[in-house]
Structures are given as C-alpha cells and as structure tokens.
Design a protein around this motif. Structure first.
Motif, short mmCIF file in Angstrom:
data_model
loop_
_atom_site.label_atom_id
_atom_site.label_comp_id
_atom_site.label_asym_id
_atom_site.label_seq_id
_atom_site.Cartn_x
_atom_site.Cartn_y
_atom_site.Cartn_z
N UNK A 37 26.98 37.89 38.42
CA UNK A 37 26.33 37.85 36.76
C UNK A 37 27.22 38.81 36.05
N UNK A 38 27.32 38.32 34.61
CA UNK A 38 27.69 38.87 33.72
C UNK A 38 26.89 39.38 32.63
N UNK A 39 26.88 40.76 32.24
CA UNK A 39 26.11 41.24 31.23
C UNK A 39 26.50 41.63 29.99
N UNK A 40 26.29 40.93 28.89
CA UNK A 40 26.77 41.31 27.55
C UNK A 40 25.81 41.73 26.61
N UNK A 41 26.17 42.56 25.60
CA UNK A 41 25.41 42.79 24.45
C UNK A 41 25.96 42.28 23.32
N UNK A 42 25.02 41.95 22.36
CA UNK A 42 25.59 41.21 21.09
C UNK A 42 24.40 41.60 19.78
N UNK A 43 24.93 41.27 18.71
CA UNK A 43 24.05 41.35 17.55
C UNK A 43 24.29 40.38 16.64
N UNK A 44 23.11 40.08 15.90
CA UNK A 44 22.99 39.02 14.81
C UNK A 44 22.51 39.41 13.73
N UNK A 45 22.91 39.08 12.53
CA UNK A 45 22.34 39.68 11.18
C UNK A 45 22.06 38.59 10.11
N UNK A 46 21.04 38.65 9.12
CA UNK A 46 20.99 37.59 8.12
C UNK A 46 20.58 38.48 6.85
N UNK A 47 21.43 37.98 5.78
CA UNK A 47 21.08 38.57 4.65
C UNK A 47 20.42 37.80 3.40
N UNK A 48 19.43 38.19 2.79
CA UNK A 48 18.75 37.29 1.97
C UNK A 48 18.49 38.21 0.85
N UNK A 49 18.01 37.63 -0.36
CA UNK A 49 17.35 38.11 -1.43
C UNK A 49 15.86 38.73 -1.09
N UNK A 50 15.61 39.92 -1.49
CA UNK A 50 14.35 40.61 -1.17
C UNK A 50 13.01 39.94 -1.89
N UNK A 51 12.02 39.75 -1.39
CA UNK A 51 10.78 39.57 -1.85
C UNK A 51 9.65 40.35 -2.36
N UNK A 52 10.21 41.62 -2.24
CA UNK A 52 9.37 42.80 -2.55
C UNK A 52 9.94 43.94 -3.12
N UNK A 158 8.25 37.86 5.64
CA UNK A 158 9.54 37.42 5.50
C UNK A 158 10.35 38.02 6.30
N UNK A 159 10.07 39.37 6.80
CA UNK A 159 10.82 40.16 7.83
C UNK A 159 10.78 39.29 9.06
N UNK A 160 9.97 38.90 9.45
CA UNK A 160 9.56 38.14 10.74
C UNK A 160 10.45 36.84 10.77
N UNK A 161 10.34 36.10 9.74
CA UNK A 161 11.19 34.76 9.45
C UNK A 161 12.82 35.33 9.83
N UNK A 162 13.27 36.10 9.05
CA UNK A 162 14.50 36.57 9.12
C UNK A 162 14.88 37.04 10.18
N UNK A 163 14.20 37.84 10.96
CA UNK A 163 14.35 38.25 12.30
C UNK A 163 14.41 37.47 13.50
N UNK A 164 13.78 36.17 13.24
CA UNK A 164 13.83 35.31 14.21
C UNK A 164 15.33 34.74 13.90
N UNK A 165 15.71 34.46 12.64
CA UNK A 165 17.25 33.92 12.62
C UNK A 165 18.23 34.74 12.93
#
Length: 242
Positions: A37-52, A158-165
């Motif tokens: 096995x190979x175990x790796x950690x990674x991150x992803x981020x999404x930037x968007x205009x606020x809606x609140x 909106x948080x949930x939508x962007x978190x999925x991305x």
C-alpha cells in the motif's frame, strides 16, 4: 563478554533505516498474502464570492439613571429594527449579539463620582453582500451609534457545495501524488484501500470595517466591497499496489 545487547542495538538501527527509506508499506491481507500500500495526504481548495454578509452594529444610550438608559436604548433599537423590517430584512436575520448596562464614573477627583449610566444593545444582521452598505446606512440613520464591522462568508448550503468541490480536488491531488510515488517505487496502483477526511473550516478575508456615519447632504451611501472566501478540504488515502 555478552554480545547480545550489541547485536540487538545494531538490528534496531537497521530496521529504523529501512522503515524511513521506502514510501511503500507492506500490510497483511485478509487471506494472509502480503498487501502493498501507499498512503498519501492531500488538500484541495475552492475560492468563490461570498453569498452572506454579517453586519455588526450597536445602539448605545446614556442617561442619569439605569432605567432611563435602558429605556432609551430600547426605543432606539425598536426604531432601527422597524426601519430594517420596512426595507424587507426579516426579523430572524436581526439577532442580539450582546447587551450591557453599566454605570459611568468621573475619576478626575479624589473620589470617583457617578455621572450616568450607559446601555449598549449589539446586533448581528445577516444579509446578502450587496446590501451590507445599505444596512449600515439604515441602522445608523435609525438609532444605531456604532458599526463594529462587516464579515463576509457563505451560507450553509453554499459551504456544502464548495466543500464537495474541494474534496474532489483533494482526491485528484492525492492520486497524482500516489502515482508519482508508485512510479518511483516501481509499482502500480490497483485500487483504493481506505479514505478519510475531516471537517474543514471556511477561510474568510479579514473583516471589513466601516465608519459609522449617516449619509451626507448629497446622499452618498456607504460602499462595502466583499472579498472572496476559500473553502479547503483535506483527505488521506491508502492505495493498493501490485
């Protein structure tokens, strides 16, 4: 001479060197066969205009008695809330964030002297970002005496939508890292053994502070500019290799 401690020490050093040199781990499969096995950690981020937008304001009233200060603050707060209601901002978007009633003293003499009482009623007002400046002007023009700041963020949906991305991006980054490690180790990835993640915060820019003032004679409104917000997610993935 007993050479057993020396042999054991040498063996521990050898094992430590082997475990830190190879990124591919050996695990025991359910049928007793070795599983790589190979175990790796990674991150992803999404930037968007606020809606609140969250506007923080306060109504302050000073009087000779505690009751008069409380009553004055209540009168001004009711006037402010009525103005916001008339502007189409629902009551559930305007909530109390703090309330205080305290005595004021004059310390310029040898003994302190009571000079009055002050009541402060603070509010948190949630609106869309394009209405932040309008809300400030409405509040200040109808009883509010302080504007503590404006914060931009995301609604729960909106948080949930962007978190999925962000999670999808994190998984793509994890696979890319795993492929690089597998190529370097001379093995191939054949599947995913385990995936884990954790709740990630929503990162917002520094709060935008606005000066509390009513519109001038020309009727110039308060202008508030919203910055982008970023949602970040992390994953840890264990891949099976051949």
């Amino acid at each position: 001479m007993n050479r057993l401690p020396v042999i054991l020490a040498a063996l521990l050093v050898l094992l430590a060197g082997c475990s830190s040199a190879v990124p591919v781990q050996n695990a025991s499969a359910g049928d007793g066969e070795p599983q790589n096995t190979i175990t790796v950690g990674a991150a992803g981020q999404v930037t968007a205009a606020p809606d609140l937008a969250i506007v923080n304001v306060a109504v302050e009233h000073t009087a000779d008695t505690a009751e008069a200060a409380r009553e004055g603050a209540a009168t001004d707060a009711n006037r402010m809330r009525a103005a916001l209601r008339d502007a189409g901002i629902p009551d559930d978007a305007v909530t109390t964030s703090g309330f205080s009633l305290h005595v004021q003293y004059d310390y310029s003499r040898e003994t302190r002297e009571v000079i009055g009482y002050q009541a402060v009623h603070s509010y948190r007002i949630e609106v869309t970002p394009d209405r932040a400046g309008e809300v400030i002007d409405l509040a200040v023009g109808n009883g509010a005496t302080s504007v503590y700041g404006v914060q931009f963020g995301l609604s729960e949906e909106r948080q949930q939508e962007l978190r999925a991305e962000a999670l999808s991006t994190a998984m793509e980054n994890a696979r890319s890292d795993a492929d690089t490690i597998a190529d370097a180790a001379g093995v191939g990835i054949v599947g995913v053994s385990a995936v884990s993640t954790s709740n990630a915060p929503v990162y917002t820019p520094s709060p935008v502070f606005a000066e509390a003032r009513a519109a001038d004679a020309a009727g110039a409104p308060t202008q508030i500019e919203a910055g982008d917000v970023t949602v970040r997610a992390t994953v840890q993935v264990t891949y099976e290799t051949n």
